[in-house]
Design a protein around this motif. Structure first.
Motif, short mmCIF file in Angstrom:
data_model
loop_
_atom_site.label_atom_id
_atom_site.label_comp_id
_atom_site.label_asym_id
_atom_site.label_seq_id
_atom_site.Cartn_x
_atom_site.Cartn_y
_atom_site.Cartn_z
N GLN A 81 0.84 -1.18 0.00
CA GLN A 81 0.00 0.00 0.00
C GLN A 81 0.89 1.25 0.00
OE1 GLN A 81 -2.99 -0.50 3.25
NE2 GLN A 81 -2.22 -2.59 3.34
N PRO A 82 0.55 2.32 -0.72
CA PRO A 82 -0.66 2.54 -1.52
C PRO A 82 -0.80 1.49 -2.63
CG PRO A 82 0.58 4.57 -1.26
CD PRO A 82 1.47 3.47 -0.79
N GLN A 83 -2.04 1.16 -2.90
CA GLN A 83 -2.31 0.05 -3.80
C GLN A 83 -2.01 0.43 -5.24
OE1 GLN A 83 -6.25 -1.21 -2.95
NE2 GLN A 83 -5.77 -1.86 -0.88
N LYS A 84 -1.30 -0.47 -5.90
CA LYS A 84 -0.89 -0.26 -7.28
C LYS A 84 -0.33 -1.59 -7.76
CE LYS A 84 2.53 2.40 -9.92
NZ LYS A 84 3.59 3.44 -9.82
N PRO A 85 -0.61 -2.01 -8.98
CA PRO A 85 -0.05 -3.28 -9.45
C PRO A 85 1.48 -3.24 -9.44
CG PRO A 85 -1.81 -2.54 -10.90
CD PRO A 85 -1.51 -1.40 -9.97
N TRP A 86 2.06 -4.26 -8.85
CA TRP A 86 3.51 -4.37 -8.80
C TRP A 86 3.92 -5.75 -9.25
CZ3 TRP A 86 6.50 -0.25 -8.02
CH2 TRP A 86 5.93 0.86 -7.40
N ASN A 108 10.23 9.34 -2.77
CA ASN A 108 9.58 10.14 -1.73
C ASN A 108 8.18 9.64 -1.40
OD1 ASN A 108 11.79 12.00 -1.54
ND2 ASN A 108 11.07 12.92 -3.46
N THR A 109 8.07 8.34 -1.26
CA THR A 109 6.77 7.71 -1.01
C THR A 109 6.86 6.79 0.20
OG1 THR A 109 6.23 7.76 -3.36
CG2 THR A 109 4.95 6.25 -1.99
N THR A 110 5.84 6.85 1.06
CA THR A 110 5.74 5.92 2.19
C THR A 110 4.99 4.67 1.74
OG1 THR A 110 5.77 7.68 3.83
CG2 THR A 110 4.85 5.57 4.51
N TYR A 111 5.59 3.52 1.96
CA TYR A 111 4.97 2.24 1.60
C TYR A 111 4.66 1.44 2.86
CZ TYR A 111 6.18 2.97 -3.30
OH TYR A 111 6.27 3.47 -4.58
N VAL A 112 3.60 0.67 2.77
CA VAL A 112 3.23 -0.23 3.86
C VAL A 112 3.05 -1.62 3.27
CG1 VAL A 112 1.60 -0.72 5.72
CG2 VAL A 112 2.01 1.65 5.03
N LEU A 113 3.94 -2.53 3.63
CA LEU A 113 3.80 -3.93 3.23
C LEU A 113 3.04 -4.64 4.34
CD1 LEU A 113 4.59 -6.17 1.16
CD2 LEU A 113 6.50 -6.70 2.70
N THR A 114 1.85 -5.12 4.03
CA THR A 114 0.98 -5.72 5.05
C THR A 114 0.82 -7.21 4.80
OG1 THR A 114 -0.27 -3.67 5.35
CG2 THR A 114 -1.34 -5.69 6.05
N LEU A 115 1.00 -7.96 5.86
CA LEU A 115 0.73 -9.40 5.86
C LEU A 115 -0.49 -9.61 6.73
CD1 LEU A 115 1.50 -12.32 5.17
CD2 LEU A 115 3.00 -12.33 7.17
N ARG A 179 -11.91 0.41 -4.14
CA ARG A 179 -11.04 -0.29 -3.20
C ARG A 179 -10.39 0.71 -2.25
NH1 ARG A 179 -10.53 -5.48 -4.96
NH2 ARG A 179 -10.97 -5.85 -7.16
N ALA A 180 -10.15 0.25 -1.04
CA ALA A 180 -9.53 1.11 -0.04
C ALA A 180 -8.05 1.33 -0.36
CB ALA A 180 -9.68 0.49 1.34
N ARG A 181 -7.58 2.53 -0.07
CA ARG A 181 -6.17 2.83 -0.28
C ARG A 181 -5.31 2.12 0.77
NH1 ARG A 181 -3.16 6.67 -3.00
NH2 ARG A 181 -1.24 7.40 -1.98
N TYR A 182 -5.85 1.98 1.99
CA TYR A 182 -5.14 1.29 3.07
C TYR A 182 -6.07 0.27 3.70
CZ TYR A 182 -2.08 5.35 2.61
OH TYR A 182 -1.26 6.34 2.11
N TRP A 183 -5.49 -0.82 4.16
CA TRP A 183 -6.30 -1.84 4.81
C TRP A 183 -5.42 -2.69 5.73
CZ3 TRP A 183 -5.30 -7.05 4.53
CH2 TRP A 183 -4.43 -7.47 3.53
#
Length: 565
Positions: A81-86, A108-115, A179-183
């Motif tokens: 997240q932010p959600q984007k195809p990778w 300059n982007t904050t990423y959140v890798l969620t498990l 879809r939610a940007r964060y979850w």
């Protein structure tokens, strides 16, 4: 071989290995046999980079687990997240997973890798909590957090969706399409944490997402929202409390089968439980093929023990030589417990040969010498067929033979209910006596026994306790306040009362034990709690819970303050 991942899941193909030796990478190692069974949930013990890292310049994130895990379940529980195809490749080494991004991350982007919590170990234990790794490719990292709890009997695995409203049109935001940007996911303890959020106003939803597609599906998913907007500011964690609405039932009941029982009775099997008040003879018609003859129906009633089955009783036996008949469900008639009305339809059937020779028995009556009746509780009498009140003599008398006043209610043709005019006496036995002057019932069926006698005594409530206090609310409520007291230990039951405005309240005669008190503002005046609406958006109704509260025998607990948020 790299695989594409979306906002929620990895699109895992039949080849699970990206690099390394095929068999070595894809296999899930098994522990040696023997020893106690594994009951510990898996967890992430360390990550690279560590959460909170800035100036991230690499292309690999490493997760180390506490034990061997099911690899496919881990991959399908990951999102960025932010959600984007990778596009990314992955490699396993024992308990360690390495994810390698094959495309450059944005600067300059904050990423959140969620498990999420859907992954499991090789013994089948699922994770107790979701894990997030927050890192930034710039010198600044978004440190906003939302911490909260989902109040639900089964919180584990429920998704919490967060929509920042800064770049959205709030009036058009619909979680069924966007879809939610964060979850994140709720853990087994009901808690959750969203991290790496930019400051601003957020709209939160709890979603029991049955098909795991990241979107709300009405009629299949349960959803709920907060009582107010959630604001994220700096390093201070915002706090959110969420609940879920029941799944919205929009499907009308379906007539599954028509089952003739005799020359006089027909049973209708529906797809779901019915609202018993809607089961009326006027909701159904039985006609011949030409529509010129309509048979009179004596009664329509729910079959005891089956809330989805209805029985029709004709006024007289129908000779099977007359051929086929048609059953019509009429418009606006039978409905389910959610209020959905069955669609009009027409079914052909033939009456079954043979008269009703089986005797009619009572299906539900209080047992003899019954002593668990509450002083204000009714007596329910349910038979296998319609009863005839014109031939019945009903009485209730005490030990001295004196008449006990009662109120008689006909709930359905086969269901009678006797209410006490005041209270049943707990200090002496009482006797219910129902005598039928004739064995014959409506439609010609025969009672097995014309006399029913039951002795009973109500519970002595002198050992019970009172609970009283005051409800305070500084805000306006457009509906009444509803208070519910629920026994949690030492007793059972739910007690409820409406309060038109803030002020004193009292529950009388509660069994000793431990209780939880909930009060909510019934804004929509439907008599039940609403956890909000997704679209058009409506906040959840304000509520508060107080407890545990211990009630001791013969003791009045006073001064319980209930303050609405």
């Amino acid at each position: 071989m790299g695989q594409r991942w979306s906002c929620r899941t990895w699109a895992v193909s039949g080849l699970c290995c990206a690099v390394g030796v095929f068999l070595a990478s894809c296999a899930n190692p098994l522990p040696p046999p023997g020893g106690p069974p594994d009951r510990e949930p898996p967890q992430v013990v360390s990550t690279e980079p560590a959460s909170g890292t800035t100036h991230f310049r690499g292309n690999t994130v490493v997760l180390r687990f506490s034990e061997f895990v099911d690899k496919a379940s881990v991959l399908t529980s990951l999102s960025l997240q932010p959600q984007k195809p990778w596009r990314a490749t992955w490699d396993w080494l024992g308990k360690t997973l390495s994810l390698r991004f094959t495309e450059p991350l944005d600067s300059n982007t904050t990423y959140v890798l969620t498990l999420g919590t859907d992954y499991r170990d090789i013994a089948g234990n699922t994770a107790a909590a979701a894990v997030s790794v927050v890192f930034s490719t710039g010198e600044r990292i978004d440190r906003g957090q939302i911490e909260g709890r989902l109040l639900d009997a089964q919180p584990a695995g429920v998704f919490v969706l967060a929509y920042p409203l800064a770049n959205l049109q709030p009036d058009t935001l619909n979680p069924a399409h966007t879809r939610a940007r964060y979850w994140t996911q709720v853990g087994t303890a009901g808690t959750f944490r969203l991290q790496g959020l930019p400051d601003g106003e957020y709209r939160l939803f709890a979603l029991r997402d049955t098909d795991r597609d990241g979107l709300y599906t009405e009629g299949r998913d349960a959803i709920g929202t907060t009582v107010e907007s959630v604001f994220v500011r700096g390093d201070t964690a915002a706090v959110a409390l969420l609940r879920l609405n029941p799944v919205v039932d929009q499907a009308p009941p379906e007539l599954m089968d028509v089952r003739p029982q005799s020359q006089q009775r027909v049973r209708l099997l529906f797809s779901e439980p019915l609202d018993t008040a809607s089961v009326q003879a006027s909701a159904v018609a039985v006609e011949d093929s030409a529509g010129s003859v309509r048979l009179p129906i004596v009664a329509a009633y729910v079959v005891p023990g089956s809330s989805a089955m209805v029985e029709l009783m004709m006024a007289q036996p129908i000779m099977d030589t007359l051929g086929s008949w048609f059953l019509h469900l009429l418009p606006g008639g039978i409905r389910d417990t959610a209020g959905n009305v069955v669609a009009p339809q027409r079914r052909r059937f033939r009456f079954r040969r043979g008269l009703d020779t089986a005797w009619v028995r009572w299906a539900t009556v209080p047992p003899d010498s019954f002593q668990s009746l509450l002083p204000w509780q009714p007596l329910d009498l349910v038979a296998e067929a319609p009863l005839d009140s014109t031939t019945a003599e009903v009485s209730v008398r005490d030990e001295r033979g004196r008449a006990v006043p009662y109120r008689w209610e006909v709930v359905a043709p086969n269901h009678w209910r006797l209410w006490p005019q005041g209270r049943w006496d707990s200090e002496q036995w009482q006797q219910l006596r129902v005598h039928f002057r004739s064995r014959r019932l409506p439609g010609g069926r025969v009672l097995a026994d014309t006399l029913l006698v039951r002795s009973f005594r109500s519970v002595d409530t002198r050992q019970y306790a009172d609970l009283a206090g005051e409800l305070q609310d500084s805000l306006r409520c457009r509906g009444p306040y509803i208070l519910e007291v629920r026994a949690t230990r030492g007793a059972s039951g739910v007690w409820r009362q409406d309060l038109p405005q803030p002020g004193p309240w009292r529950f009388r005669e509660l069994p000793p034990g431990f209780y939880e008190l909930e009060a909510f503002c019934d804004e929509d005046r439907n008599g039940r709690y609403s956890a909000g609406q997704s679209f058009p958006y409506r906040f959840a109704e304000r509520f508060v819970r107080v407890g545990p509260i211990e009630l001791k025998p013969r003791w009045s607990t006073e001064g319980v303050l209930v303050k609405m948020p």
